[in-house]
Design a protein around this motif. Sequence first.
Motif, PDB file in Angstrom:
ATOM      1  N   GLY A  69       0.809  -1.217   0.000  1.00 36.92           N
ATOM      2  CA  GLY A  69       0.000   0.000   0.000  1.00 36.92           C
ATOM      3  C   GLY A  69       0.843   1.269   0.000  1.00 36.92           C
ATOM      4  O   GLY A  69       0.342   2.343  -0.295  1.00 36.92           O
ATOM      5  N   SER A  70       2.127   1.137   0.332  1.00 34.13           N
ATOM      6  CA  SER A  70       3.014   2.301   0.369  1.00 34.13           C
ATOM      7  C   SER A  70       3.347   2.783  -1.034  1.00 34.13           C
ATOM      8  O   SER A  70       3.503   1.977  -1.953  1.00 34.13           O
ATOM      9  CB  SER A  70       4.334   1.951   1.070  1.00 34.13           C
ATOM     10  N   LYS A  71       3.472   4.080  -1.168  1.00 33.62           N
ATOM     11  CA  LYS A  71       3.969   4.665  -2.409  1.00 33.62           C
ATOM     12  C   LYS A  71       5.435   5.001  -2.166  1.00 33.62           C
ATOM     13  O   LYS A  71       5.774   5.581  -1.138  1.00 33.62           O
ATOM     14  CB  LYS A  71       3.188   5.916  -2.775  1.00 33.62           C
ATOM     15  N   VAL A  72       6.275   4.588  -3.111  1.00 33.30           N
ATOM     16  CA  VAL A  72       7.708   4.820  -2.964  1.00 33.30           C
ATOM     17  C   VAL A  72       8.242   5.518  -4.202  1.00 33.30           C
ATOM     18  O   VAL A  72       7.725   5.336  -5.307  1.00 33.30           O
ATOM     19  CB  VAL A  72       8.489   3.507  -2.724  1.00 33.30           C
ATOM     20  N   VAL A  73       9.250   6.332  -4.000  1.00 30.53           N
ATOM     21  CA  VAL A  73       9.934   7.007  -5.097  1.00 30.53           C
ATOM     22  C   VAL A  73      11.367   6.508  -5.073  1.00 30.53           C
ATOM     23  O   VAL A  73      12.026   6.559  -4.028  1.00 30.53           O
ATOM     24  CB  VAL A  73       9.888   8.538  -4.944  1.00 30.53           C
ATOM     25  N   ILE A  74      11.816   5.998  -6.221  1.00 24.20           N
ATOM     26  CA  ILE A  74      13.194   5.531  -6.290  1.00 24.20           C
ATOM     27  C   ILE A  74      13.964   6.369  -7.302  1.00 24.20           C
ATOM     28  O   ILE A  74      13.391   6.908  -8.249  1.00 24.20           O
ATOM     29  CB  ILE A  74      13.295   4.035  -6.644  1.00 24.20           C
ATOM     30  N   GLN A  75      15.248   6.462  -7.036  1.00 23.11           N
ATOM     31  CA  GLN A  75      16.112   7.228  -7.923  1.00 23.11           C
ATOM     32  C   GLN A  75      17.450   6.501  -7.971  1.00 23.11           C
ATOM     33  O   GLN A  75      18.061   6.238  -6.932  1.00 23.11           O
ATOM     34  CB  GLN A  75      16.297   8.651  -7.392  1.00 23.11           C
ATOM     35  N   GLU A  76      17.855   6.150  -9.177  1.00 32.18           N
ATOM     36  CA  GLU A  76      19.128   5.475  -9.341  1.00 32.18           C
ATOM     37  C   GLU A  76      20.250   6.430  -8.969  1.00 32.18           C
ATOM     38  O   GLU A  76      20.207   7.617  -9.310  1.00 32.18           O
ATOM     39  CB  GLU A  76      19.280   4.995 -10.788  1.00 32.18           C
ATOM     40  N   GLU A  77      21.234   5.893  -8.293  1.00 28.24           N
ATOM     41  CA  GLU A  77      22.356   6.706  -7.860  1.00 28.24           C
ATOM     42  C   GLU A  77      23.026   7.358  -9.068  1.00 28.24           C
ATOM     43  O   GLU A  77      23.313   6.705 -10.061  1.00 28.24           O
ATOM     44  CB  GLU A  77      23.371   5.838  -7.110  1.00 28.24           C
ATOM     45  N   GLY A  78      23.237   8.661  -8.996  1.00 26.89           N
ATOM     46  CA  GLY A  78      23.870   9.402 -10.080  1.00 26.89           C
ATOM     47  C   GLY A  78      22.899   9.856 -11.157  1.00 26.89           C
ATOM     48  O   GLY A  78      23.289  10.503 -12.119  1.00 26.89           O
TER      49      GLY A  78
END
Length: 127
Positions: free
Chosen positions: A88-97
């Motif tokens: 149920g959680s919304k997550v934001v991911i960002q690749e390093e660099g």
Amino acid sequence: MPPSFLTREGYEKLQEELDSLRTEKREQIAVRLHEAIEGGELLDNAELEAAKNEQAFVEGRIKELEILLATARVVDDSNLEPGCIQVGSKVVIQEEGSKDKEEYTVVGAAEADPAKGKISNESPLGK
């Protein structure tokens, strides 16, 4: 069988699919079977065979959905703990660099659809 985790939205979507299969789809298949039987030979009738195969698939899917919904644990996303990622959680991911960010919702395996931003809690990223 361990329970499946579903969001409220996922549960309702699967319930709608089950209702549709039980009513509309079964009726459509019954019409196809009736027409195929009336239309000719029973031994070498490709349309009859196709309708029977579709009927078997639909009945299998109905059974699968009934079990899934009966054993599902619906996650209340209004009670999510801050800082804790769960179904149920919304997550934001960002690749390093990288400056590109991707947003996903963590869902149970039964409602996963990465193209729509829904990743399974059982997937490597979801874990």
